[in-house]
Design a protein around this motif. Structure first.
Motif, mmCIF file in Angstrom:
data_model
loop_
_atom_site.group_PDB
_atom_site.id
_atom_site.type_symbol
_atom_site.label_atom_id
_atom_site.label_comp_id
_atom_site.label_asym_id
_atom_site.label_seq_id
_atom_site.Cartn_x
_atom_site.Cartn_y
_atom_site.Cartn_z
ATOM 1 N N ARG A 84 0.834 -1.212 0.000
ATOM 2 C CA ARG A 84 0.000 0.000 0.000
ATOM 3 C C ARG A 84 0.862 1.253 0.000
ATOM 4 N NH1 ARG A 84 -4.769 -1.439 4.316
ATOM 5 N NH2 ARG A 84 -5.921 -2.869 2.976
ATOM 6 N N ASP A 87 2.292 1.679 -3.441
ATOM 7 C CA ASP A 87 1.269 2.131 -4.378
ATOM 8 C C ASP A 87 1.037 3.635 -4.245
ATOM 9 O OD1 ASP A 87 -0.768 1.936 -6.313
ATOM 10 O OD2 ASP A 87 -2.304 1.672 -4.763
ATOM 11 N N LYS A 88 1.061 4.154 -3.016
ATOM 12 C CA LYS A 88 0.820 5.587 -2.797
ATOM 13 C C LYS A 88 2.039 6.437 -3.143
ATOM 14 C CE LYS A 88 -2.715 5.028 0.698
ATOM 15 N NZ LYS A 88 -3.080 5.196 2.096
ATOM 16 N N VAL A 98 -1.378 -4.124 -6.811
ATOM 17 C CA VAL A 98 -1.285 -4.256 -5.351
ATOM 18 C C VAL A 98 -1.482 -5.711 -4.934
ATOM 19 C CG1 VAL A 98 -2.311 -3.564 -3.156
ATOM 20 C CG2 VAL A 98 -2.064 -1.896 -4.965
#
Length: 126
Positions: A84, A87-88, A98
């Motif tokens: 996560r 991904d950000k 993801v």
């Protein structure tokens, strides 16, 4: 403790009968009413709240499930958080996602744990 019998005297005095009835009513409210002969054959009386009772096998299954859930959370949580975060912050390459990252991270953790256990059994670890 009084030396008077709990049953009313043969004279049948009313105050003793009333006192005995009050005593039995108090004991029934507290859940400590004397057990009759018929109830003694059923087994021990459970006082307090009734409810859900399991044998040792049932509790063994519940304990095993709790341990399994904790181990699964310990294995899965770090890869989920790392993917996560990736991904950000930076994103993924083409064809990656993801869920693939999470699966790959969990597989790496399982492989690492497997290798450590093998090394521990062989005695070749630190």
């Amino acid at each position: 403790m009084s030396s008077r019998p709990l049953t009313p005297s043969p004279s049948g005095s009313v105050p003793d009968a009333v006192e005995e009835a009050q005593f039995h009513a108090r004991m029934a409210r507290l859940g400590t009413e004397p057990v009759s002969q018929r109830d003694r054959r059923r087994g021990p009386q459970t006082f307090g709240r009734g409810g859900f009772r399991l044998g040792w096998k049932g509790w063994l299954v519940i304990d095993a499930l709790v341990v399994l859930l904790v181990v699964a959370a310990v294995v899965a949580w770090p890869p989920i958080q790392a993917c996560r975060h990736q991904d950000k912050t930076t994103g993924f390459y083409a064809g990656d996602a993801v869920d693939k990252c999470i699966r790959r991270g969990i597989a790496e953790r399982m492989d690492r744990a497997d290798q450590r256990l093998k090394a521990l059994v062989r005695g070749s670890g630190r």
